[in-house]
Design a protein around this motif. Structure first.
Motif, PDB file in Angstrom:
ATOM      1  N   ARG A 126      34.661  46.253  38.324  1.00  0.00           N
ATOM      2  CA  ARG A 126      35.026  46.891  39.603  1.00  0.00           C
ATOM      3  C   ARG A 126      35.082  45.853  40.723  1.00  0.00           C
ATOM      4  NH1 ARG A 126      34.514  52.254  40.496  1.00  0.00           N
ATOM      5  NH2 ARG A 126      32.922  52.425  38.856  1.00  0.00           N
ATOM      6  N   GLU A 127      34.097  44.959  40.753  1.00  0.00           N
ATOM      7  CA  GLU A 127      34.069  43.934  41.798  1.00  0.00           C
ATOM      8  C   GLU A 127      35.262  42.979  41.654  1.00  0.00           C
ATOM      9  OE1 GLU A 127      29.212  43.662  42.466  1.00  0.00           O
ATOM     10  OE2 GLU A 127      30.196  42.477  40.899  1.00  0.00           O
ATOM     11  N   ASN A 128      35.659  42.694  40.408  1.00  0.00           N
ATOM     12  CA  ASN A 128      36.810  41.823  40.190  1.00  0.00           C
ATOM     13  C   ASN A 128      38.114  42.484  40.610  1.00  0.00           C
ATOM     14  OD1 ASN A 128      36.441  39.069  38.897  1.00  0.00           O
ATOM     15  ND2 ASN A 128      34.992  40.285  37.682  1.00  0.00           N
ATOM     16  N   ILE A 129      38.169  43.803  40.527  1.00  0.00           N
ATOM     17  CA  ILE A 129      39.352  44.520  41.016  1.00  0.00           C
ATOM     18  C   ILE A 129      39.529  44.266  42.511  1.00  0.00           C
ATOM     19  CG2 ILE A 129      40.309  46.813  41.488  1.00  0.00           C
ATOM     20  CD1 ILE A 129      39.016  47.755  38.862  1.00  0.00           C
ATOM     21  N   TYR A 130      38.432  44.380  43.259  1.00  0.00           N
ATOM     22  CA  TYR A 130      38.498  44.167  44.704  1.00  0.00           C
ATOM     23  C   TYR A 130      38.747  42.694  45.033  1.00  0.00           C
ATOM     24  CZ  TYR A 130      37.152  48.933  45.833  1.00  0.00           C
ATOM     25  OH  TYR A 130      37.155  50.299  45.971  1.00  0.00           O
ATOM     26  N   LEU A 131      38.154  41.787  44.242  1.00  0.00           N
ATOM     27  CA  LEU A 131      38.357  40.360  44.472  1.00  0.00           C
ATOM     28  C   LEU A 131      39.826  39.987  44.289  1.00  0.00           C
ATOM     29  CD1 LEU A 131      37.321  37.462  44.896  1.00  0.00           C
ATOM     30  CD2 LEU A 131      36.857  37.359  42.430  1.00  0.00           C
ATOM     31  N   ASN A 132      40.436  40.441  43.203  1.00  0.00           N
ATOM     32  CA  ASN A 132      41.834  40.124  42.939  1.00  0.00           C
ATOM     33  C   ASN A 132      42.754  40.763  43.968  1.00  0.00           C
ATOM     34  OD1 ASN A 132      42.659  38.776  40.019  1.00  0.00           O
ATOM     35  ND2 ASN A 132      40.572  39.562  40.084  1.00  0.00           N
ATOM     36  N   GLY A 133      42.424  41.970  44.388  1.00  0.00           N
ATOM     37  CA  GLY A 133      43.220  42.615  45.423  1.00  0.00           C
ATOM     38  C   GLY A 133      43.175  41.853  46.727  1.00  0.00           C
ATOM     39  N   ALA A 134      41.996  41.356  47.075  1.00  0.00           N
ATOM     40  CA  ALA A 134      41.850  40.572  48.307  1.00  0.00           C
ATOM     41  C   ALA A 134      42.654  39.280  48.221  1.00  0.00           C
ATOM     42  CB  ALA A 134      40.376  40.269  48.553  1.00  0.00           C
ATOM     43  N   ILE A 135      42.666  38.647  47.033  1.00  0.00           N
ATOM     44  CA  ILE A 135      43.428  37.415  46.849  1.00  0.00           C
ATOM     45  C   ILE A 135      44.923  37.686  47.050  1.00  0.00           C
ATOM     46  CG2 ILE A 135      44.154  35.716  45.115  1.00  0.00           C
ATOM     47  CD1 ILE A 135      41.295  35.874  43.992  1.00  0.00           C
ATOM     48  N   LEU A 136      45.369  38.881  46.644  1.00  0.00           N
ATOM     49  CA  LEU A 136      46.769  39.253  46.809  1.00  0.00           C
ATOM     50  C   LEU A 136      47.102  39.652  48.246  1.00  0.00           C
ATOM     51  CD1 LEU A 136      47.557  41.316  43.589  1.00  0.00           C
ATOM     52  CD2 LEU A 136      48.510  39.116  44.232  1.00  0.00           C
TER      53      LEU A 136
END
Length: 420
Positions: A126-136
Motif C-alpha cells: 500500500r505504501e509503495n502504491i502511494y510512493l509510485n503515485g507521488a513519483i508520477l
C-alpha cells in the motif's frame, strides 16, 4: 499528435568496467567537453554482437535509433536477446541517459522494466502504491481514488499491508503493473516482466493494456518475445538487431521479419574451458530453422550446423558426436548420441556435420547445448553449455494458431545426422 520522439539515440558502454574505468578517460572526456568538442570515445566502439569476441573495449548497445510514437498508439519493440530493447526502454524511462541523441515526450511516463522496479522493499504494498503515485506527480487524493482498483486488479489484497520484500516475484509484478496501469500515465513502458506472471494475470494485463490504448487514448511501448501478445496488442512495431533498427512498420510484417532473420553463427573456437585431446575440435556452429535465413520455430525444420577442425583428416566413421540440450533451468530436454552409420565412399572425410530435425517439437524458449566429440572412444572435444539458441512460437499442430506459451516442453526427435 506525436507524444514521444526519439532522435539519433545511441548508447555506448565500456565492457568489463564500471563507467569509463580510468581517471584518464574521464579527464579526457571533460577536457573535450569544456572545449565544446565531441566525446573522443564516441568515435570508437563495435556493434553489439554478443556472440562474437570484439577487438574494442567499447560496444554500442544502441546506434542511431529514430522513431516517433503517436498518442494512443501501442508500439511493439522486438528483437533477440542483446538487441538493445531493454536499454532503449531504460533511456525512454529516464533510468539512464543516452550517449548521443535526444528523447522528447509529452506527459507522464510510467515504467515496468524489471521485477519490483521502483518499489522500496521495506515499505508495504500500500505504501509503495502511494510512493509510485507521488513519483508520477499525482496528488494523494488522486492516488486514493484509484487505490481500491489497484489492489483488486493485482490480486494481492491479503498481503497489501505486508512489506514488499516478502512478496514473490509474481506478486511484485502483479502489484507493479497494477500501479503503473491505474495511476494513469500518458505513456506506459513495459518490458518482458509480464512473463513472470501466471497465464491468468498475463491475459488480464494484456486486456488492460488494450483498454488503456483504445479507451483512454494513452500510449504503450511494449517489449516481448511473445509474438502472439505483440500481434494481439500492438498497432505498429520496430525490430532491433545488434542495437540498430532493421525494420519499422506493420506488426505482421515486423514479426515475419523477426522470425525470418538470418542464422546465428556462434564462434566456439575461442572458448578456453574445454576438455579433450583436441584432435578434432568444434570451431563454430550455425543455428537456423527451415533455411539459413529463418530462425528456429516450433513445428518447422531445424538445423545445427557444426564446423570442425579436422586437420588430421580423421574419417567420420571414427568420430562420435554427442549433444545434450537443456532448458533455461537446467532440465535435460534431449540427449543425442550418434556415430556415422552410412557414408559415401568418396566423402568419408569432412569438417562439417549437420543435425537436422524435420519438425522441431520444442516450445518457445531458450535452450543450451553441451557437445562431446570422441575419436575411437577417446574424448577429443567437450564443452559444457557451449552455446544457446532460441525457439520462437509456431503452429506445431497445424491448428492455425501458435503453441500456447505455458504448454509443456516436448522431447526432441533428431532423425537425421549426416556429414556435409
Amino acid at each position: 499528435m506525436i507524444i514521444l520522439k526519439a532522435e539519433n539515440i545511441s548508447k555506448q558502454y565500456r565492457l568489463g568496467l564500471i563507467g569509463t574505468g580510468t581517471i584518464s578517460h574521464d579527464l579526457n572526456r571533460w577536457w573535450h567537453q569544456v572545449r565544446g568538442k565531441e566525446d573522443p570515445y564516441l568515435k570508437i566502439g563495435e556493434v553489439n554482437n554478443r556472440s562474437t569476441k570484439g577487438d574494442s573495449a567499447y560496444a554500442w548497445a544502441l546506434r542511431d535509433i529514430n522513431f516517433e510514437v503517436q498518442q494512443g498508439e501501442v508500439l511493439g519493440i522486438i528483437g533477440k536477446n542483446g538487441a538493445g530493447k531493454s536499454t532503449l526502454l531504460k533511456i525512454l524511462s529516464r533510468v539512464t541517459s543516452p550517449s548521443t541523441g535526444e528523447i522528447k515526450t509529452r506527459g507522464r511516463i510510467a515504467s515496468l522494466l524489471e521485477v519490483g522496479t521502483g518499489f522500496h522493499p521495506e515499505l508495504t504494498g500500500r505504501e509503495n502504491i502511494y510512493l509510485n503515485g507521488a513519483i508520477l506527480g499525482m496528488t494523494k487524493a488522486e492516488i486514493k481514488a484509484k487505490e481500491d482498483e489497484i489492489i483488486d486488479f493485482s490480486g494481492c489484497e491479503r498481503y497489501v499491508d505486508t512489506p514488499v520484500k516478502r512478496y514473490s516475484s509474481g506478486m511484485r509484478v502483479r502489484l507493479a503493473f497494477a500501479v503503473a496501469a491505474f495511476l494513469e500515465p500518458d505513456i506506459l513502458v513495459i518490458d518482458e516482466v509480464l512473463a513472470v506472471g501466471d497465464a491468468e494475470f498475463q491475459k488480464k494485463a494484456i486486456g488492460k493494456m488494450q483498454d488503456i490504448s483504445k479507451s483512454d487514448g494513452r500510449t504503450v511501448l511494449f517489449v516481448s518475445h511473445n509474438m502472439a501478445a505483440v500481434k494481439n496488442l500492438c498497432t505498429r512495431a520496430i525490430v532491433l538487431e545488434h542495437g540498430q533498427t532493421v525494420f519499422e512498420g506493420d506488426v505482421d510484417e515486423a514479426i515475419n521479419y523477426y522470425l525470418n532473420s538470418k542464422e546465428d553463427v556462434i564462434a566456439i573456437k575461442d572458448i578456453k574451458n574445454r576438455k579433450g585431446s583436441g584432435v578434432v575440435k568444434v570451431l563454430e556452429v550455425a543455428v537456423y530453422g527451415k533455411d539459413s535465413m529463418k530462425s528456429p520455430q516450433s513445428g518447422q525444420p531445424f538445423h545445427l550446423d557444426f564446423t570442425l577442425d579436422n586437420h588430421n583428416d580423421i574419417k567420420l566413421r571414427n568420430i562420435r558426436f554427442d549433444l545434450r540440450i537443456e532448458d533455461e533451468v537446467g532440465q535435460k530436454i534431449a540427449w543425442i548420441s550418434n556415430t556415422l552409420l552410412s557414408f559415401k565412399e568418396n566423402e568419408d572425410i569432412s569438417n562439417r556435420i549437420v543435425f537436422q530435425v524435420e519438425k522441431l517439437n520444442l516450445n518457445k524458449g531458450k535452450y543450451y547445448v553441451t557437445f562431446y566429440v570422441a575419436i575411437n572412444n577417446i574424448m577429443s572435444d567437450w564443452v559444457q553449455n557451449a552455446f544457446s539458441f532460441e525457439v520462437v512460437e509456431g503452429d506445431y499442430h497445424g491448428a492455425g494458431k501458435l503453441v500456447p506459451t505455458n504448454e509443456s516442453k516436448m522431447l526432441l526427435d533428431f532423425n537425421v545426422f549426416y556429414p556435409m
